[in-house]
Design a protein around this motif. Structure first.
Motif, short mmCIF file in Angstrom:
data_model
loop_
_atom_site.label_atom_id
_atom_site.label_comp_id
_atom_site.label_asym_id
_atom_site.label_seq_id
_atom_site.Cartn_x
_atom_site.Cartn_y
_atom_site.Cartn_z
N SER A 141 0.86 -1.18 0.00
CA SER A 141 0.00 0.00 0.00
C SER A 141 0.90 1.23 0.00
O SER A 141 2.12 1.11 0.14
CB SER A 141 -0.94 0.02 1.22
OG SER A 141 -0.19 0.17 2.41
N TRP A 165 -7.47 -6.94 -2.47
CA TRP A 165 -7.82 -7.59 -3.73
C TRP A 165 -6.60 -8.29 -4.29
O TRP A 165 -5.53 -7.70 -4.42
CB TRP A 165 -8.32 -6.56 -4.73
CG TRP A 165 -9.12 -7.17 -5.84
CD1 TRP A 165 -8.71 -7.40 -7.12
CD2 TRP A 165 -10.47 -7.64 -5.78
NE1 TRP A 165 -9.71 -7.99 -7.86
CE2 TRP A 165 -10.81 -8.15 -7.05
CE3 TRP A 165 -11.43 -7.68 -4.76
CZ2 TRP A 165 -12.06 -8.70 -7.35
CZ3 TRP A 165 -12.67 -8.22 -5.04
CH2 TRP A 165 -12.98 -8.72 -6.32
N LEU A 166 -6.74 -9.57 -4.63
CA LEU A 166 -5.57 -10.40 -4.91
C LEU A 166 -5.41 -10.77 -6.38
O LEU A 166 -4.54 -11.57 -6.72
CB LEU A 166 -5.64 -11.68 -4.08
CG LEU A 166 -5.55 -11.45 -2.56
CD1 LEU A 166 -5.86 -12.71 -1.81
CD2 LEU A 166 -4.18 -10.92 -2.19
N ASP A 167 -6.21 -10.23 -7.27
CA ASP A 167 -6.02 -10.53 -8.69
C ASP A 167 -4.78 -9.82 -9.24
O ASP A 167 -4.34 -8.82 -8.71
CB ASP A 167 -7.25 -10.08 -9.48
CG ASP A 167 -8.40 -11.04 -9.27
OD1 ASP A 167 -8.19 -12.07 -8.64
OD2 ASP A 167 -9.51 -10.74 -9.74
N TRP A 173 -11.03 -11.81 -4.31
CA TRP A 173 -10.53 -11.82 -5.67
C TRP A 173 -11.70 -12.02 -6.63
O TRP A 173 -12.79 -12.42 -6.22
CB TRP A 173 -9.49 -12.94 -5.86
CG TRP A 173 -10.02 -14.32 -5.57
CD1 TRP A 173 -10.65 -15.16 -6.44
CD2 TRP A 173 -9.96 -15.01 -4.31
NE1 TRP A 173 -11.00 -16.34 -5.82
CE2 TRP A 173 -10.59 -16.27 -4.50
CE3 TRP A 173 -9.45 -14.69 -3.05
CZ2 TRP A 173 -10.72 -17.20 -3.48
CZ3 TRP A 173 -9.58 -15.62 -2.03
CH2 TRP A 173 -10.20 -16.86 -2.24
N THR A 174 -11.47 -11.77 -7.90
CA THR A 174 -12.50 -12.02 -8.90
C THR A 174 -12.83 -13.51 -8.89
O THR A 174 -11.94 -14.35 -8.97
CB THR A 174 -12.02 -11.61 -10.30
OG1 THR A 174 -11.69 -10.22 -10.29
CG2 THR A 174 -13.09 -11.87 -11.35
N THR A 233 -4.90 -3.25 -4.08
CA THR A 233 -4.37 -4.41 -4.79
C THR A 233 -2.87 -4.47 -4.55
O THR A 233 -2.09 -3.84 -5.27
CB THR A 233 -4.67 -4.33 -6.30
OG1 THR A 233 -6.08 -4.14 -6.49
CG2 THR A 233 -4.24 -5.60 -7.01
N THR A 291 -10.55 -0.43 -1.49
CA THR A 291 -9.97 -1.67 -2.01
C THR A 291 -8.56 -1.38 -2.47
O THR A 291 -8.32 -0.42 -3.21
CB THR A 291 -10.80 -2.22 -3.18
OG1 THR A 291 -12.12 -2.54 -2.73
CG2 THR A 291 -10.15 -3.47 -3.76
#
Length: 221
Positions: free
Chosen positions: A45, A219-221, A172-173, A58, A56
């Motif tokens: 971050s 978010w992990l994508d 994640w997506t 990533t 959110t």
């Protein structure tokens, strides 16, 4: 014969209690305030612009790898559901706890009338963190967590639509269930719940909580 068998029986019972995480691991004693051991890597971050509530982020892959909890970290794993996705998430939490020597207890809700009760039981144990696995817990968490802001929660593989500052999610997506009548996301895909992705979600989510980055979605994508 009976006198010779008794010690073995007692030892077996004691081992079973310890394995089950019951009275053999006394959480009633105070313990040191938890802290992060290690530091977040670049790209997790922006330190100059901390994420706003409900934001959110990533993180850069593996930027959380250098962080682990301090000794004696107490976690309650709260699960609901027998589906493969929930089992995968719960397995990732258990494996992480074993590898990091975390003191782990597991509570399982087997029917809807137990969801709020199990969340309350988890809070009552006063852990450093409650980690939840299972979409069925999302709406009950939204109901209970705003009244317990001093208890940190990590939701893996799902998220709350409007989390309070004590609820962090790793998502994640393909896993973005949000509850509150919003229905299942069109992108929901059970095949995305792999052991590797679940493990990343647990480690990234815990790293965020340990560093005070809470009330957000990782978010992990």
């Amino acid at each position: 014969m009976r006198s010779r068998l008794l010690p073995a029986v007692l030892a077996a019972v004691a081992a079973a209690v310890l394995a089950g995480g019951c009275s053999g691991d006394d959480w009633s004693e105070p313990h040191a305030e938890p802290s992060a051991v290690g530091t977040l890597g670049a790209g997790f971050s922006d330190p100059a612009a901390p994420p706003a509530p409900e934001a959110t982020i990533t993180p850069r892959p593996r930027s959380w790898d250098g962080v682990r909890p301090s000794e004696g970290y107490r976690v309650v794993l709260l699960t609901a559901g027998k589906d493969a996705q929930t089992r995968t998430l719960a397995g990732a939490v258990t494996e992480w706890a074993e590898s990091e020597h975390v003191r782990l207890r597991t509570l399982t809700a087997t029917s809807p009338d137990q969801y709020v009760q199990r969340i309350s039981e988890a809070i009552g144990l006063a852990p450093d963190l409650v980690i939840t696995a299972g979409n069925d817990l999302v709406d009950p968490l939204a109901l209970v967590t705003p009244s317990h802001l001093d208890q940190q929660f990590l939701v893996v593989g799902a998220e709350l639509a409007e989390p309070t500052a004590n609820v962090t999610a790793a998502d994640w997506t393909g896993a973005s269930f949000r509850g509150e009548g919003l229905g299942m996301s069109s992108a929901y895909d059970p095949a995305t719940f792999t052991p590797e992705r679940a493990a990343r979600a647990v480690r990234a989510g815990v790293a965020a909580v340990l560093n005070g980055l809470t009330g957000i979605v990782i978010w992990l994508d």
